[in-house]
Every structure is written in C-alpha cells, then in structure tokens.
Design a protein around this motif. Sequence first.
Motif, PDB file in Angstrom:
ATOM      1  N   VAL A 244      -8.864  10.770  -7.524  1.00 47.64           N
ATOM      2  CA  VAL A 244      -7.904  10.934  -8.622  1.00 47.64           C
ATOM      3  C   VAL A 244      -8.670  12.062  -9.343  1.00 47.64           C
ATOM      4  O   VAL A 244      -9.784  12.491  -9.381  1.00 47.64           O
ATOM      5  CB  VAL A 244      -8.190   9.785  -9.760  1.00 47.64           C
ATOM      6  CG1 VAL A 244      -7.163  10.012 -11.001  1.00 47.64           C
ATOM      7  CG2 VAL A 244      -7.734   8.543  -8.997  1.00 47.64           C
TER       8      VAL A 244
ATOM      9  N   LEU B 186      -4.085  11.917 -13.248  1.00 53.90           N
ATOM     10  CA  LEU B 186      -3.987  11.477 -14.711  1.00 53.90           C
ATOM     11  C   LEU B 186      -3.917  12.544 -15.482  1.00 53.90           C
ATOM     12  O   LEU B 186      -5.077  13.302 -15.772  1.00 53.90           O
ATOM     13  CB  LEU B 186      -5.209  10.227 -14.816  1.00 53.90           C
ATOM     14  CG  LEU B 186      -5.289   9.891 -16.345  1.00 53.90           C
ATOM     15  CD1 LEU B 186      -4.046   8.939 -16.451  1.00 53.90           C
ATOM     16  CD2 LEU B 186      -6.508   9.019 -16.325  1.00 53.90           C
TER      17      LEU B 186
ATOM     18  N   GLY C 131      -4.415  11.048  -6.704  1.00 55.20           N
ATOM     19  CA  GLY C 131      -3.710  10.577  -8.064  1.00 55.20           C
ATOM     20  C   GLY C 131      -4.238  11.656  -8.897  1.00 55.20           C
ATOM     21  O   GLY C 131      -5.126  12.403  -9.027  1.00 55.20           O
TER      22      GLY C 131
ATOM     23  N   GLY D   3       1.044   6.915  -8.421  1.00 55.46           N
ATOM     24  CA  GLY D   3       0.014   7.656  -8.348  1.00 55.46           C
ATOM     25  C   GLY D   3      -0.210   8.703  -9.291  1.00 55.46           C
ATOM     26  O   GLY D   3      -0.916   9.627  -9.424  1.00 55.46           O
ATOM     27  N   VAL D   4       0.507   8.435 -10.539  1.00 57.91           N
ATOM     28  CA  VAL D   4       0.660   9.450 -11.525  1.00 57.91           C
ATOM     29  C   VAL D   4       0.374   8.657 -12.965  1.00 57.91           C
ATOM     30  O   VAL D   4       0.784   7.600 -13.197  1.00 57.91           O
ATOM     31  CB  VAL D   4       1.952  10.046 -11.648  1.00 57.91           C
ATOM     32  CG1 VAL D   4       2.114  11.084 -12.925  1.00 57.91           C
ATOM     33  CG2 VAL D   4       2.135  10.981 -10.378  1.00 57.91           C
ATOM     34  N   GLY D   5      -0.409   9.259 -13.877  1.00 52.36           N
ATOM     35  CA  GLY D   5      -0.479   8.750 -15.275  1.00 52.36           C
ATOM     36  C   GLY D   5      -0.612   9.712 -16.187  1.00 52.36           C
ATOM     37  O   GLY D   5      -0.885  10.910 -15.984  1.00 52.36           O
TER      38      GLY D   5
ATOM     39  N   GLY E 107       3.073   1.017 -16.200  1.00 50.70           N
ATOM     40  CA  GLY E 107       2.457   0.759 -15.023  1.00 50.70           C
ATOM     41  C   GLY E 107       1.877  -0.743 -14.961  1.00 50.70           C
ATOM     42  O   GLY E 107       1.040  -0.921 -14.238  1.00 50.70           O
TER      43      GLY E 107
ATOM     44  N   THR F 175       2.122   3.810 -11.490  1.00 52.36           N
ATOM     45  CA  THR F 175       2.423   4.694 -12.480  1.00 52.36           C
ATOM     46  C   THR F 175       2.082   4.267 -13.845  1.00 52.36           C
ATOM     47  O   THR F 175       2.171   3.223 -14.273  1.00 52.36           O
ATOM     48  CB  THR F 175       4.176   4.922 -12.828  1.00 52.36           C
ATOM     49  OG1 THR F 175       4.597   5.135 -11.390  1.00 52.36           O
ATOM     50  CG2 THR F 175       4.309   5.747 -13.833  1.00 52.36           C
TER      51      THR F 175
ATOM     52  N   ARG G  84      -5.534   2.132 -11.678  1.00 49.00           N
ATOM     53  CA  ARG G  84      -4.026   1.861 -11.263  1.00 49.00           C
ATOM     54  C   ARG G  84      -3.232   3.259 -10.598  1.00 49.00           C
ATOM     55  O   ARG G  84      -2.656   2.918  -9.525  1.00 49.00           O
ATOM     56  CB  ARG G  84      -3.225   1.381 -12.474  1.00 49.00           C
ATOM     57  CG  ARG G  84      -3.591   0.031 -12.649  1.00 49.00           C
ATOM     58  CD  ARG G  84      -2.559  -0.517 -14.016  1.00 49.00           C
ATOM     59  NE  ARG G  84      -3.049   0.191 -15.335  1.00 49.00           N
ATOM     60  CZ  ARG G  84      -2.265   0.230 -16.383  1.00 49.00           C
ATOM     61  NH1 ARG G  84      -0.920   0.046 -16.271  1.00 49.00           N
ATOM     62  NH2 ARG G  84      -2.664   0.469 -17.525  1.00 49.00           N
ATOM     63  N   VAL G  85      -3.865   4.193 -11.060  1.00 46.66           N
ATOM     64  CA  VAL G  85      -3.145   5.267 -10.389  1.00 46.66           C
ATOM     65  C   VAL G  85      -3.666   5.769  -9.049  1.00 46.66           C
ATOM     66  O   VAL G  85      -3.048   6.051  -8.069  1.00 46.66           O
ATOM     67  CB  VAL G  85      -3.904   6.659 -11.151  1.00 46.66           C
ATOM     68  CG1 VAL G  85      -3.444   7.849 -10.766  1.00 46.66           C
ATOM     69  CG2 VAL G  85      -2.982   6.535 -12.850  1.00 46.66           C
ATOM     70  N   HIS G  86      -5.140   5.345  -8.737  1.00 48.15           N
ATOM     71  CA  HIS G  86      -5.659   5.360  -7.559  1.00 48.15           C
ATOM     72  C   HIS G  86      -4.968   4.347  -6.560  1.00 48.15           C
ATOM     73  O   HIS G  86      -4.826   4.795  -5.527  1.00 48.15           O
ATOM     74  CB  HIS G  86      -7.240   5.130  -7.664  1.00 48.15           C
ATOM     75  CG  HIS G  86      -7.935   4.943  -6.040  1.00 48.15           C
ATOM     76  ND1 HIS G  86      -7.594   5.932  -5.222  1.00 48.15           N
ATOM     77  CD2 HIS G  86      -8.769   4.113  -5.672  1.00 48.15           C
ATOM     78  CE1 HIS G  86      -8.223   5.555  -4.228  1.00 48.15           C
ATOM     79  NE2 HIS G  86      -9.022   4.691  -4.584  1.00 48.15           N
TER      80      HIS G  86
END
Length: 214
Positions: free
Chosen positions: A48, A80, A78, A101-103, A165, A128, A122-124
């Motif tokens: 990430v 963030l 990912g 895979g985006v925050g 997410g 979302t 969560r992103v990893h």
Amino acid sequence: MRVVLAEDNALFRQGLARLLTDAGVTVSAEVGDATALLAAVAASSPDVVVVDVRMPPGYEVEGLEAAQRIRREHPSVGVLMLSHHIEAQHAIGLLGQDARGVGYLLKDRVTDVLELTDALRRVHAGATVIDPDVVLRLVGRPRRDGGLARLSQRERDVLALMAEGRSNHAISRLLHLSPKTVETHVRNIFLRLDLTATDDDHRRVLAVLTYLRS
C-alpha cells in the motif's frame, strides 16, 4: 504489510512512520514528493502507498496524479490518499473505473492508529475505504437520478456504509440490523441499480461508484 509514505511535511511523515512501525506495519520508504514516490514504488513493490493529495512542487494535485499513475502501472498496490480538507472531487478522481484497493481519509483520522491501520488492511485486501465525512458531503450534494432514487432510505444508509468500505458484518453492527436483513438490503441495492449478476465483490464496487458519481 509493507507501506510507502509520501508526505512533504517531514515532521508529520516521521510521526506517521513511527505510529505505523509501532503498530507492526513495515514502512519500506518515506518520501517527500511525487517523483520520489513513483521511484520508491518501482524499487520496493509495497502493498500500500499512503499519499498526500497536495505535494511539491506545485502543491496542487501532484499526489493525486501520482496515485492515479500507480493504479495504472502497479494495479496490485493499494492506494490510501490523505487530505487536510474534504475534497470530494479528488476522491472520485482517484476511484477511476475501479474502486477496489483504494482509500481516501482526512488527515485528522491518522491520529487514531487503530483506524489508520484498519483502513490500510482493508485497502490492502481490495476494499474501498472512504472517509465518513467525505461520504456525508457526497450525500448532501444535489444528485442526479442514477438509479438511486429507487432506493429506500435504509438502502441508502447501507450503501453509504458500503462506500466507507464496511463489510456486511460491520453494517449489521452499526445499523443494528440482523446480518440476514443487511444481505437482503445489499441484494436489493444491486437489483435497483441494475447491476448484473457477477461476483458480489465486483457488484459492491460498482454500487459504490454509482453512489459516489451520481
């Protein structure tokens, strides 16, 4: 989990690195501009990247543009994004055609290391993660009828948490609903937004994109 930090404020960057390291996250690189970020990603293949929206030299959207490039060139990494202010258009710009895979979090959130590490995990994992305050801002916008008008208020509540997410289990806990009721609401959201039957994870992403862009 290996993370690259991209933040021009050295004190903030070092403090964030210390927080993550103490929480068991491996910080593989710390950089202060978008060019160095792209080089670090190519060199270390992190899980990430944590990126400030505004970075040198122009302090406009260099971080966002670097994040979009990373998504194109390193789709397994990912992303963030962090921002001082609610800039919903930047969150939408980052999502592109695929929100997995985006925050996008406000910097105030990173003082809570549990919240930050949860967002990174969560992103990893491909989820979302959108800051709740950003979701609230998006909810308050005048909206086009992208199918959302067909949703009940409770279905909108569920979809807003999906945009943050949250898993079905978390939505069940936050809205005080049974897991089966949440599953029913999620299925109804897919139906009302005319999302064809592919795998549920993909339809979940499409539902979030519909919500954010409408």
